[in-house]
Each structure stands twice: as C-alpha cells, then as structure tokens.
Design an enzyme around this catalytic site. Sequence first.
Site, PDB file in Angstrom:
ATOM      1  N   HIS A 120      -5.331  -3.907   5.320  1.00  0.00           N
ATOM      2  CA  HIS A 120      -4.659  -3.966   4.074  1.00  0.00           C
ATOM      3  C   HIS A 120      -5.944  -4.553   3.004  1.00  0.00           C
ATOM      4  CE1 HIS A 120      -1.603  -4.965   0.858  1.00  0.00           C
ATOM      5  NE2 HIS A 120      -1.934  -6.402   1.207  1.00  0.00           N
ATOM      6  N   ASP A 156       0.764  -1.262   0.013  1.00  0.00           N
ATOM      7  CA  ASP A 156       0.071   0.137  -0.097  1.00  0.00           C
ATOM      8  C   ASP A 156       1.004   1.195   0.088  1.00  0.00           C
ATOM      9  OD1 ASP A 156      -2.181  -1.563   0.367  1.00  0.00           O
ATOM     10  OD2 ASP A 156      -2.231  -1.894   2.358  1.00  0.00           O
TER      11      ASP A 156
END
Length: 327
Positions: A192, A165
């Site tokens: 996530h 990310d």
Amino acid sequence: MFTRTGARMFAASNTLLHKVAVLGAAGGIGQPLSLLMKNSMLTSDLTLYDIVNTPGVAADLSHICTPAKVTGFMGDDIGAALKGRDVVIIPAGVPRKPGMTRDDLFNTNASIVKKLAEACAQHCPNAAFLIISNPVNSTVPIFAETLKKAGVYNPAKLFGVTTLDLVRARTFVAELKGADVNKVCVPVVGGHSGATIVPILSQCGFTFTDDEIAQLTHRIQFGGDEVVKAKAGAGSATLSMAYAGAQFAFRLMAAMNGEKDVVECTFVESKVNELPFFSSPVRLGKNGVEEILPVPEHSAYEAGLMEACMKDLKGNIEKGVQFANSA
C-alpha cells in the site's frame, strides 16, 4: 467482488449488527469514517477514541437519525472504548504532508500503532482489526507482532486496508474509458505504498495502449501524492480513504453476517509468495479470512512491477517486525 458499493452498506432487519470502534476518530480520516459507520445499518454501537475532541465528534454524530449508539472516549479511557467490540478500525496517526512518503511517517505512527495494538490485545483480543494507519506495509506487521507477544494473535482477523488503491483504480479506468465505474473491477495486489502497489490492469476487461498502462499505473501507485499536492499542505487523502475504509468494513461485516463469496483485496498474513504479508484477493467469512486466493494472472509488464514490489515490500515488512520486537 472487489468493493462493489451501494445497497450493501444497509442491512435487513434480521442481520447481525456489530459493535465498532474507530481509533483516531477525531482526525481527518477518522471523522468522515465515523460518519459513514454511524450511517450504516450494520452498526449497532459505535465508540470513538482519540487523544482529543472525541466527545464533540460523538455528540455531533449522535444527532443523526440512524440506530447506532455513539460514545466518545479520550486519553486513558481506551479500555472503555474497546470493551465488547467485534470490529476495530484504526486510522490513528499523523497525516502526510507535501514531500513526505509513507515511510517518513514511520517513526511517529509506528509507536502509536504499537500502543493501540497493546490496548486491543488487552481489551478486545477477539475483534477484527482493520489497519489504515500508514505505512500499512509496516504497521500491520507491528500490530501482528504486538498481538503475538500478548498471545492473542489471530491472522484471520488482522487486515491492512488497501481498498483505496482499488477505488482509485476503478475510478481512473472508468474516467479514461468512459465506462460505468460500478461495472469496473481492477484487482490491485502487493502493498500500500508507491511501487509496492501493483494494479493488474490486464485483468480488468479493457484494452490499453502502453502509454495508458504506464500512466494509469503511476497514477494508481502515487494517487496519494496527487491529493497531498492539491491540498497544498492542508492534509492528505482523508475523504477518499474514509470512504474506502468504510467500504472494506461494510464488506467484512457482511461476510461476518454470513454473506457468501465476499472477495476483497487486503493486506494479510499470506503464503501466496515468500513474503509473510501480501495483499491479494481474499475470500472473507464469518471468522475473517476464509481463503487467500492466488494472485491474478498478469502481463509481462505487471511481472516487472511485481518484482519491484517484492523488493520494497520485503524491507517494509522487516522494518515493522524489527520495530515491534525492539521497542
């Protein structure tokens, strides 16, 4: 801070070297991840485990002229793959396909992660465990609960790898602003998957329009969907995930070697808010988590993202805990 890359993947001659295992090493993430770990001078011994094909992967990697010894194991040989390891990286499980969410993977990957956690508890309970297997928001709690049952849980050594990310955030911001990606730093907190991913764009040093913030946020949150669609059923984000997983491993191993002020965002047991697990900046040290830092200051827009994140993430965590304690 936050996954700087480059020379850190190499080590000086007096650096402590690590015995690393990759579980799921024959898969789409596992093979390139194993290549990167073999290429690192921080690795002295690399064991590869999967249900099939690992001897071939190990043989291939063993021809690379770096010092790490590589051995492949399959099936019931997981104990041998884990013996003596101090870092275990786990990308095992099935990949996403078009139309699937990370939660769609839960039933299959939850069972895989639980079995691997049981093996780790038995054969290398003091290792640092880096969980890549999705859905990370649930698989990390499953791993934690399984280690607790075995009486070997150390919250300082269990990490959900959310680095992709941050890698995406840096890349997308640099592309938009024409900046040097190596000088871009974007903290990403929460979880996530989808709405649980909260990029703190207000802290990255650039000015954005409201439309740019909305577009960047969505692309960072759902970048995996972009890759799944582009691969048209042939896989998910394997290469970028392998890169991100290796980068986090390198940073953790550097901290274990005594490097100071190593700070990475990672999904760990935390008290930064009411949730038992959360990804925020973490100072890493010789024994894993050294200090969990506060969530960075954020804008009103990001506060709204955080509210949505907390609701979804709470359910993801609870789902993992319930699975671990009922299976």
